[in-house]
Design a protein around this motif. Structure first.
Motif, short mmCIF file in Angstrom:
data_model
loop_
_atom_site.label_atom_id
_atom_site.label_comp_id
_atom_site.label_asym_id
_atom_site.label_seq_id
_atom_site.Cartn_x
_atom_site.Cartn_y
_atom_site.Cartn_z
N ILE A 80 0.83 -1.21 0.00
CA ILE A 80 0.00 0.00 0.00
C ILE A 80 0.87 1.26 0.00
N ILE A 83 2.15 2.29 -3.42
CA ILE A 83 1.02 2.72 -4.24
C ILE A 83 0.61 4.14 -3.88
N TYR A 87 0.46 7.41 -6.28
CA TYR A 87 -0.75 8.24 -6.39
C TYR A 87 -0.40 9.72 -6.23
N THR A 286 -4.16 -6.23 -1.56
CA THR A 286 -3.66 -4.93 -1.99
C THR A 286 -4.71 -4.15 -2.76
N TYR A 287 -5.21 -4.73 -3.86
CA TYR A 287 -6.10 -3.95 -4.72
C TYR A 287 -7.47 -3.69 -4.11
N SER A 290 -6.44 -0.45 -2.32
CA SER A 290 -5.86 0.63 -3.12
C SER A 290 -6.82 1.18 -4.18
N ASP A 391 -5.72 4.52 -11.35
CA ASP A 391 -5.82 3.74 -10.11
C ASP A 391 -5.29 2.32 -10.33
N THR A 395 -1.53 0.79 -9.13
CA THR A 395 -1.62 -0.40 -8.26
C THR A 395 -0.83 -1.54 -8.86
#
Length: 410
Positions: A80, A83, A87, A286-287, A290, A391, A395
């Motif tokens: 995370i 990521i 972002y 994770t996803y 995220s 996004d 990721t």
């Protein structure tokens, strides 16, 4: 005739979802051109599709995040942190691109008195305060109003608590997550029909006549978004992966960006992004966090909109902009963009905040907001497509990059 119909439907069914969406897009344009009155009646189809996506997104995020954390095994890396870094880096880079483009190709606006019945935030503190209040929102209210910051906070808290529950409870939560995911896949299968309705009704109702007077402004806006999508983001992904980024970039734009462009809602596109992340083989722990987080803070398109429209007002009023002020505007635009989801009206209502850096009064700044609403047919669509596809892109880049690093160390 009867025998050929099932054959045609079967051939359509065998096509990929993206191919079906393109067919729906072409059919919608054709209907709007040749039968505009009929095309207007298809608005209901598009509304039902977007409403269905918006309906499943909050409960999907809540259940998926809670189940992922509850069933998370000790020692598994969720990536995370990298990521989040991507972002923030991507959003700031987009603001810098918008500043440079606005200085190279300055836009002028015709500013007059407009009555815009909206209320803009008074400062960055108010934006951040709104975000903090979203975190501590009532869970039922958060689900009802699609407040994804609040949903994430409650899902993480409940997931951590349920990690200490019995195996049966965690298994039930996992089964519930699978059930909601199945419903989401069913909704996504109707994307070609939904996009057909959205395109046909939008073109038949409004067309693009109102945009002619803002061709230059739109060219700068869309040019910045294309540059970020096809140049800046690939550079960031290459830096992370050290390999050709374009296969991943094009896949994310094709399979996430197209849907987001027509739904014009990052929240509605969360189920699409979660499904794409799963097909890319990314780790669910994770996803599942995220992607909904990205829908609230990864706002490169919003940073571009805020910056370009603010500098258009600055140029129209003849205000000089030096490099330190331009850098400050990039920082403010990036921060505001991250908080756009916490303000009713999104990125457009944060323009007065950015305008205040140059001493532009709110009466004039709200006229710029009105211009934003006029060009919103394209601006909002392109902005959402960039935000949402990025996004998944970041990721995937972070996950694959961390896996490569682990393999090198091993």
């Amino acid at each position: 005739m009867t025998a050929s119909s099932p054959s045609l439907l079967l051939r359509l069914k065998r096509l990929s979802l993206v191919a079906q969406i393109i067919i729906g897009l072409i059919a919608g344009i054709a209907l709007a051109l040749f039968a505009p009155e009929v095309a207007k009646s298809t608005a209901f189809i598009g509304k039902v599709f977007v409403a269905a996506l918006k309906a499943v997104a909050p409960i999907l995020v809540f259940v998926l995040v809670m189940a992922s954390i509850a069933n998370h095994k000790h020692g598994q890396e969720t990536h995370i942190r990298p990521i989040l870094f991507l972002y923030l880096l991507g959003t700031f880079a987009a603001a810098v691109v918008a500043v440079v483009a606005s200085m190279l190709f300055p836009s002028s606006l015709v500013l007059a008195t407009h009555d815009v019945a909206v209320t803009a935030p008074g400062g960055i503190g108010e934006v951040l305060q709104s975000l903090l209040l979203s975190v501590v929102d009532n869970p039922v209210s958060a689900l009802m109003n699609a407040n994804f910051i609040g949903i994430l906070a409650w899902a993480i808290g409940m997931g951590v608590a349920i990690r200490h529950a019995g195996d049966t409870t965690r298994e039930v939560l996992g089964d519930l997550s699978n059930g909601v995911t199945l419903i989401v896949r069913l909704v996504i299968r109707f994307a070609p029909l939904g996009i057909f309705g959205l395109v046909a009704s939008t073109l038949a109702t409004s067309g693009f006549g109102a945009l002619i007077g803002y061709v230059h402004l739109l060219a700068v806006l869309l040019g910045c978004m294309l540059f970020v999508a096809l140049v800046m983001n690939p550079i960031i992904v290459f830096w992370k992966l050290r390999r050709n980024p374009y296969p991943l970039v094009i896949m994310c734009l094709r399979e996430s960006g197209i849907t987001a462009f027509f739904t014009r809602s990052s929240a509605a596109n969360i189920p699409v992004n979660l499904e794409l992340s799963k097909r890319l083989g990314l780790h669910e722990d994770t996803y599942s966090v995220s992607i909904p987080l990205g829908a609230t803070i990864n706002m490169a398109g919003a940073a571009i909109t805020i910056t370009v429209l603010t500098l258009a007002a600055v140029h129209t009023l003849g205000i000089a902009v030096d490099i330190p002020t331009a850098i400050l505007l990039s920082v403010v635009a990036a921060i505001c963009a991250c908080g756009a989801s916490g303000v009713a009206g999104g990125s457009l209502l944060l323009i007065p905040l950015a305008c205040s850096l140059f001493g532009i009064p709110s009466q004039i700044a709200m006229q710029v907001v009105a211009v934003g609403f006029i060009i919103g047919v394209l601006q909002d669509s392109a902005e959402t497509a960039l935000n949402s596809s990025t996004d998944v892109l970041f990721t995937a880049a972070a996950c694959l990059g961390e896996e490569q690093k682990a393999q090198r160390l091993a």
